[in-house]
Write an enzyme that holds these catalytic residues in place. Structure first.
Site, short mmCIF file in Angstrom:
data_model
loop_
_atom_site.label_atom_id
_atom_site.label_comp_id
_atom_site.label_asym_id
_atom_site.label_seq_id
_atom_site.Cartn_x
_atom_site.Cartn_y
_atom_site.Cartn_z
N LYS A 5 41.08 27.52 52.54
CA LYS A 5 41.51 28.45 51.49
C LYS A 5 42.76 29.16 51.99
CE LYS A 5 40.61 33.12 49.93
NZ LYS A 5 39.71 34.29 49.95
N TYR A 57 37.71 30.17 43.16
CA TYR A 57 37.18 31.18 42.23
C TYR A 57 37.49 32.61 42.66
CZ TYR A 57 34.54 26.98 41.04
OH TYR A 57 34.19 25.69 40.74
N HIS A 58 38.61 32.79 43.35
CA HIS A 58 38.99 34.13 43.81
C HIS A 58 40.20 34.65 43.05
CE1 HIS A 58 36.94 33.29 47.98
NE2 HIS A 58 36.10 33.34 46.98
N TYR A 59 40.19 34.48 41.74
CA TYR A 59 41.34 34.91 40.95
C TYR A 59 41.39 36.43 40.86
CZ TYR A 59 37.45 33.56 37.90
OH TYR A 59 36.21 33.36 37.38
N HIS A 60 42.59 36.92 40.73
CA HIS A 60 42.82 38.37 40.75
C HIS A 60 44.19 38.65 40.10
CE1 HIS A 60 44.29 36.46 44.44
NE2 HIS A 60 45.27 37.34 44.42
#
Length: 559
Positions: free
Chosen positions: A390, A490-493
């Site tokens: 990642k 799935y670590h959108y921000h």
């Protein structure tokens, strides 16, 4: 219907039989939009000295407890049927993603890894370090555990150390360079503990949680104030009936609407409520337009992930992320093993992809071919491990725009994965580290003889993991491989970033009585996994707001 949280008043609109429900509900000191990772912690904290309404568009994770067990991780995440907890969306980059629609938010769907933010993240935000520590501990008492490290994870850990990701730091929630064992929200029996568990801290007499309640608009007034002021919301229940909920006007001038709907829904809902880029809102006939706010929806980020599958001659335990490598370069190395994937759910997921693509007139040939090859009668448990890298940050940034005016539909989101060359270089270094792990003596038991890490990278090129074109050069060029095999972790921000859309107290710039408290405010994703910090943020800001309220009440009493 019994609730596993008997101390919390939960009303589920889809089960309500009273057709005479008043269109205007009771008034509250705080209305929180979104009962997710931040929203549950925030609501529980605010309920200690104020009335709180939580509006969650999804259902309850307690309705089907086994679906959240570790063995069902992949199936629950892939289940994107209309009433599921996972809503499929595809970014404009051609990458599949999912949004949570369930009480507890992403903590109900994710891989469970629990790790705090790096010290530099806390310092850059300006948070008080002691209060951050206390907020993390508050969260951890309910949801965090030390994992049981078994065969595959032990070999992965040893491979990381042999590959030079040192020192070994043992078990810790902290973000430290080297290799460590992080926390997990799965207990020793494999049961998931989510942000919804934080509602056990709440004052049952002052909190109401509405499930299946989809907010369509935030309401504003300009009466008595030079700036727009939020005073309520309009939401729809599962039967399609619209309701209005308003802030109490007599109890305290500090009453607020708080957006905690996540990085996708928070900027989307602001735009639907008339707060966003003027030209874009006008093009979608948004009326009334409350404030021209050009930075709403900007700065969208998602950490790209690139996986490597390693078929194993040995049986491997079911595990999600436990051991993690944090090298000096900007990529994190994580892994899991023996994930069970239902072929029927895989087919259903890809059919959902096809439906979205058909709606948007995009090519579907590669997925159609893959679907034809699936055997519906089989359930497959992979006798394999998967190691991913990642990219931290990331530096690459995109934007979010409305696709239509339906809040239940996905907006158009572009993340611009690997647009910044530094992100791409970090991916190459991360993949190179994975190759070293696979080729290490410590990991050798879990790969077939004669197989090397570089060759294993190419296994994934044949799978429809995204909609990006494949290039023949991907087989020997790591830069092209990174681009072609991009997946989300799935670590959108972003979309409502601090300093651009909200101030340092998370109050919306230019508008009163409205805050945004969730990952949409982040300038980058914290640590190896953001869930610990997002839950912490809900607690941290809840404590801040409680102190503000107590100070105001004390001042009123003195006068």
């Amino acid at each position: 219907m019994k609730s596993p949280l008997p101390s919390i008043k939960i009303i589920i609109f889809s089960f309500m039989k009273d057709a005479t429900l008043a269109p205007k509900l009771s008034q509250f000191d705080y209305i929180i939009i979104g009962g997710g990772t931040a929203g549950c912690a925030l609501a529980a904290t605010l309920s200690r000295n104020a009335t709180v309404l939580v509006l969650e568009r999804g259902g309850s994770p307690y309705d089907n407890p086994s679906a959240t067990d570790i063995g069902n991780f992949a199936n629950t995440l892939l289940n994107s049927t209309p009433n599921s907890w996972s809503q499929l969306f595809i970014s404009e980059d051609g990458v599949f993603n999912s949004r949570a629609r369930v009480l507890g938010g992403g903590t109900v769907l994710n891989a469970g890894f629990y790790s705090r933010a790096e010290d530099s993240f806390v310092e850059e935000t300006g948070w008080d370090r002691n209060e951050v520590e206390a907020a993390y501990e508050w969260v951890e008492r309910k949801v965090a555990f030390e994992p049981q490290v078994k065969g595959w994870q032990s070999a992965f850990r040893d491979g990381l150390l042999e590959a030079g990701v040192t020192p070994y730091n043992g078990f810790t929630y902290g973000h430290v360079y080297g290799t460590k064992i992080g926390g997990t929200i799965f207990d020793r029996d494999g049961h998931r503990h989510t942000a919804a568990n934080l509602l056990e801290y709440a004052n049952a007499n002052t909190i109401v949680v509405y499930l299946h309640a989809s907010v369509h608009k935030i309401l504003f007034t300009t009466k008595g104030s030079p700036r727009p002021k939020a005073y309520g919301v309009i939401f729809r229940d599962a039967n399609g009936v619209f309701h209005t909920a308003e802030l109490a006007t007599q109890s305290n001038t500090l009453n607020e609407v708080i957006l905690s709907a996540g990085a996708i829904a928070s900027p989307q809902l602001l735009m639907l409520s008339g707060v966003g880029p003027l030209a874009h809102l006008t093009a979608h006939a948004i009326n009334p337009i409350i404030l021209d706010h050009p930075m709403v929806g900007q700065g969208m980020g998602d950490n790209p992930m690139n996986p490597v599958f390693i078929p194993s001659p040995e049986s491997v335990e079911v595990s999600l992320v436990q051991a993690v490598g944090i090298p000096k370069f900007g990529s994190y190395i994580e892994g899991g093993s023996a994930l069970s994937v239902s072929i029927s759910l895989t087919r259903a997921f890809l059919h959902g992809v096809l439906d979205l693509l058909d709606k948007e007139k995009l090519p579907t040939e590669s997925i159609s071919k893959f679907l034809k090859s699936l055997d519906l009668q089989l359930n497959v448990t992979t006798k394999a491990g998967v190691i991913i890298q990642k990219v931290s940050g990331p530096l690459s940034r995109g934007h979010l725009k409305l696709r239509n005016t339906n809040p239940d539909d996905n907006p158009s989101v572009t993340f611009n994965y690997y647009q910044d060359p530094k992100d791409l270089n970090n991916c190459i270094e991360g993949l190179s580290a994975i190759v070293k792990v696979i080729d290490s003596k410590g990991y050798s038991k879990y790969k077939y003889p004669g197989v090397n890490g570089r060759g294993l990278l190419n296994l994934i090129l044949a799978l429809p993991i995204n909609l990006r074109p494949r290039h023949i050069t991907s087989t020997f060029d790591l830069k092209q491989y990174c681009i072609d095999t991009t997946m989300t972790i799935y670590h959108y921000h972003g979309g409502c970033q601090v300093g651009k859309v909200v101030d340092n107290d998370y109050k919306l710039l230019g508008i009163d009585a409205l805050r945004v408290i969730d990952a949409s405010t982040f300038l980058k994703s914290p640590g190896t996994n953001p869930q610990a910090t997002i839950m912490m943020l809900g607690r941290y800001m809840g404590q801040t707001i409680v102190r503000e309220r107590e100070a105001s009440q004390g001042k009123q009493e003195r006068t």
